[in-house]
Design an enzyme around this catalytic site. Sequence first.
Site, PDB file in Angstrom:
ATOM      1  N   GLU A 100      31.818  -6.138 -27.772  1.00  0.00           N
ATOM      2  CA  GLU A 100      33.175  -6.656 -27.874  1.00  0.00           C
ATOM      3  C   GLU A 100      33.536  -6.750 -29.346  1.00  0.00           C
ATOM      4  O   GLU A 100      32.664  -6.831 -30.207  1.00  0.00           O
ATOM      5  CB  GLU A 100      33.302  -8.017 -27.161  1.00  0.00           C
ATOM      6  CG  GLU A 100      34.734  -8.443 -26.960  1.00  0.00           C
ATOM      7  CD  GLU A 100      35.603  -7.345 -26.387  1.00  0.00           C
ATOM      8  OE1 GLU A 100      36.453  -6.833 -27.132  1.00  0.00           O
ATOM      9  OE2 GLU A 100      35.410  -6.979 -25.214  1.00  0.00           O
ATOM     10  N   CYS A 152      35.094  -4.720 -19.717  1.00  0.00           N
ATOM     11  CA  CYS A 152      34.079  -4.326 -20.674  1.00  0.00           C
ATOM     12  C   CYS A 152      34.236  -2.821 -20.936  1.00  0.00           C
ATOM     13  O   CYS A 152      34.236  -2.045 -19.992  1.00  0.00           O
ATOM     14  CB  CYS A 152      32.715  -4.659 -20.091  1.00  0.00           C
ATOM     15  SG  CYS A 152      31.288  -3.776 -20.710  1.00  0.00           S
TER      16      CYS A 152
END
Length: 237
Positions: free
Chosen positions: A111, A9
């Site tokens: 994302e 992430c």
Amino acid sequence: MTRYDGGMCGRYTLTVDASVLATLFDLEPLVEIEPRYNIAPSQPVPIVRTNDSGKREWARVRWGLIPSWAKDAKIGHKLINARAETAADKPSFRSAYKHRRCLLPADGFYEWVKTGGGKQPHHIRFVDRRPFAFAGLWERWTPPEGDPVESCTILTTRPNSLVTELHDRMPVILDPERFGGWIRKGPLSPDAAEAMLIPHPADGMEAVPVSSLVNSPKNDEPRCVEPVGQQGSLDIG
């Protein structure tokens, strides 16, 4: 729409009030916390860990783990994430995995997916916008000159049914009943790790297309999480 296999992430958010976090983690409110809409690697972030007295505490550390044996801090740029499946054995993470586990408060992460016009960022969060915690590791590094530097990494796992549309990894999100078991002192048994380091169910989560402002870490403002159009957004439950 195709997945973008960039770092994961690599950005996240923490915008809730300090009092809400205090309740979630059973701690006194964190002092001097401001809403963060675009947290990026190398920046200072709050974590929750267990101190030498066995009590929970807040700490501010640098995102991007610097192993204790590192020659310089630059390695931290490459260690913002650790794969949950291998962290216990990797030289960069195994000491922290055994002795220095932590929680990273968050209320969403980003994302990107490839589109005809480039890469579209999505903010992945719970529909009710509740805060949560990533499973993390922290480390203390002493440079040749200067003060020790504390840093952290976020553990990742395979994606749930929502995130799989965006990426092949997602951060490990721990429910509150797992907090104590994760950050307790001492090694973690393989069975305990297997039970914790899994994809969080997608129920109640959504992935919302948001502004490309988030592409630059210089931008840290509410517009980063504002929807840019619900067409193509993803939600479960």
